[in-house]
Design a protein around this motif. Structure first.
Motif, short mmCIF file in Angstrom:
data_model
loop_
_atom_site.label_atom_id
_atom_site.label_comp_id
_atom_site.label_asym_id
_atom_site.label_seq_id
_atom_site.Cartn_x
_atom_site.Cartn_y
_atom_site.Cartn_z
N UNK A 79 -9.86 -4.70 -12.03
CA UNK A 79 -10.84 -5.33 -12.62
C UNK A 79 -10.60 -6.93 -12.69
N UNK A 80 -11.42 -7.71 -12.07
CA UNK A 80 -11.16 -9.22 -11.88
C UNK A 80 -11.82 -9.96 -12.86
N UNK A 81 -13.10 -9.32 -13.63
CA UNK A 81 -13.94 -10.06 -14.49
C UNK A 81 -14.94 -8.93 -15.00
N UNK A 82 -15.36 -9.37 -15.99
CA UNK A 82 -16.58 -8.52 -16.82
C UNK A 82 -17.64 -9.47 -17.27
N UNK A 83 -18.57 -8.81 -17.21
CA UNK A 83 -19.75 -9.60 -18.10
C UNK A 83 -20.37 -8.78 -19.23
N UNK A 84 -21.50 -8.58 -19.66
CA UNK A 84 -21.89 -7.71 -20.77
C UNK A 84 -21.80 -6.25 -20.67
N UNK A 85 -22.28 -5.70 -19.53
CA UNK A 85 -22.04 -4.27 -19.26
C UNK A 85 -21.24 -3.95 -17.83
N UNK A 86 -21.03 -5.12 -17.14
CA UNK A 86 -20.57 -4.88 -15.82
C UNK A 86 -19.21 -5.28 -15.58
N UNK A 87 -18.56 -4.67 -14.52
CA UNK A 87 -17.32 -5.13 -14.16
C UNK A 87 -17.22 -5.37 -12.61
N UNK A 88 -16.41 -6.61 -12.30
CA UNK A 88 -16.21 -6.60 -10.85
C UNK A 88 -15.10 -6.14 -10.46
N UNK A 89 -14.86 -5.45 -9.62
CA UNK A 89 -13.50 -4.96 -9.18
C UNK A 89 -13.08 -5.45 -7.87
N UNK A 90 -11.86 -5.86 -7.45
CA UNK A 90 -11.47 -6.10 -6.29
C UNK A 90 -10.54 -5.06 -5.75
N UNK A 91 -10.60 -4.81 -4.44
CA UNK A 91 -9.95 -3.73 -3.72
C UNK A 91 -9.39 -4.23 -2.54
N UNK A 92 -7.97 -4.18 -2.39
CA UNK A 92 -7.06 -4.46 -1.31
C UNK A 92 -6.83 -3.31 -0.36
N UNK A 93 -7.03 -3.15 0.73
CA UNK A 93 -6.63 -2.15 1.76
C UNK A 93 -5.69 -2.59 2.53
N UNK A 94 -4.26 -1.67 2.61
CA UNK A 94 -3.33 -1.99 3.64
C UNK A 94 -3.17 -0.62 4.39
N UNK A 95 -2.48 -0.90 5.67
CA UNK A 95 -2.11 0.11 6.37
C UNK A 95 -0.45 0.00 6.35
N UNK A 96 0.12 1.20 6.45
CA UNK A 96 1.59 1.11 6.93
C UNK A 96 1.86 2.12 7.95
N UNK A 97 2.72 1.64 8.61
CA UNK A 97 3.20 2.56 9.96
C UNK A 97 4.62 3.19 9.29
N UNK A 98 4.19 4.34 9.16
CA UNK A 98 5.32 5.19 8.25
C UNK A 98 6.57 5.40 9.19
N UNK A 99 6.65 5.06 10.58
CA UNK A 99 7.83 5.14 11.14
C UNK A 99 8.72 4.00 11.18
N UNK A 100 7.90 3.00 11.27
CA UNK A 100 8.54 1.53 11.06
C UNK A 100 8.60 0.87 9.76
N UNK A 101 7.78 1.21 9.01
CA UNK A 101 7.83 0.60 7.38
C UNK A 101 6.96 -0.65 7.52
N UNK A 102 6.08 -1.15 8.65
CA UNK A 102 5.31 -2.18 8.66
C UNK A 102 4.04 -1.85 7.98
N UNK A 103 3.77 -2.81 7.28
CA UNK A 103 2.45 -2.92 6.20
C UNK A 103 1.78 -4.12 6.75
N UNK A 104 0.38 -4.01 6.75
CA UNK A 104 -0.45 -4.95 7.12
C UNK A 104 -1.72 -5.10 6.30
#
Length: 165
Positions: A79-104
């Motif tokens: 949750x990044x911020x709220x107003x009276x009855x609402x909430x703003x949500x931020x979502x970060x999506x990453x990938x991970x190469x499970x063989x090398x450990x590289x994330x992006x």
């Protein structure tokens, strides 16, 4: 109402991207990513307000890089911020190469949720208390995003009325 720390509702989700999740390019369907985002954001919002919630707006979804079959998709939402009855949500999506450990970083998204009472009516939510520099940045820039969202909603509502006549 007492403020809740961002860390109290921060949510993480990880899954393995398999062939049925992917398109002809061997990368995850955008719609599948969107479903993950809506789900994790819903959990985050409910953790914050301890109420039923509904998605009011998906303000942005920026795809930055593909996630390939065989990689893990990792989502983080808060949750990044709220107003009276609402909430703003931020979502970060990453990938991970499970063989090398590289994330992006592969995508980011902002969504807005509204808390509901037992009769399905909007109900007041607790304020949010940022703790880290990143959380404060999202918090301090949220009012501007809200104004943009409300302006867009008003313009689309007006356009829908004019096209109906």
């Amino acid at each position: 109402m007492e403020a809740k720390r961002v860390s109290e509702s921060r949510t993480f989700m990880t899954d393995l991207v398999l062939p049925p999740d992917t398109n002809v390019h061997g990368t995850i369907f955008g719609g599948r990513v969107m479903a993950y985002i809506d789900k994790i954001a819903s959990i985050t919002a409910m953790r914050h307000c301890r109420r039923a919630v509904v998605t009011a707006s998906s303000d942005s979804l920026d795809f930055l890089a593909p996630i390939k079959v065989g990689e893990a998709i990792q989502l983080e939402a808060f949750v990044t911020w709220t107003h009276q009855t609402s909430m703003e949500i931020f979502c970060r999506i990453q990938s991970e190469n499970l063989l090398t450990g590289e994330q992006r970083l592969t995508a980011t998204s902002y969504l807005t949720f509204v808390a509901l009472d037992d009769q399905g009516k909007p109900v007041v939510v607790p304020p949010v208390l940022p703790e880290t520099d990143e959380e404060w940045w999202h918090y301090n820039t949220a009012a501007e995003r809200r104004e943009t969202r409300l302006k867009r909603r008003k313009e689309r509502s007006a356009a829908a009325i004019s096209y109906a006549h």
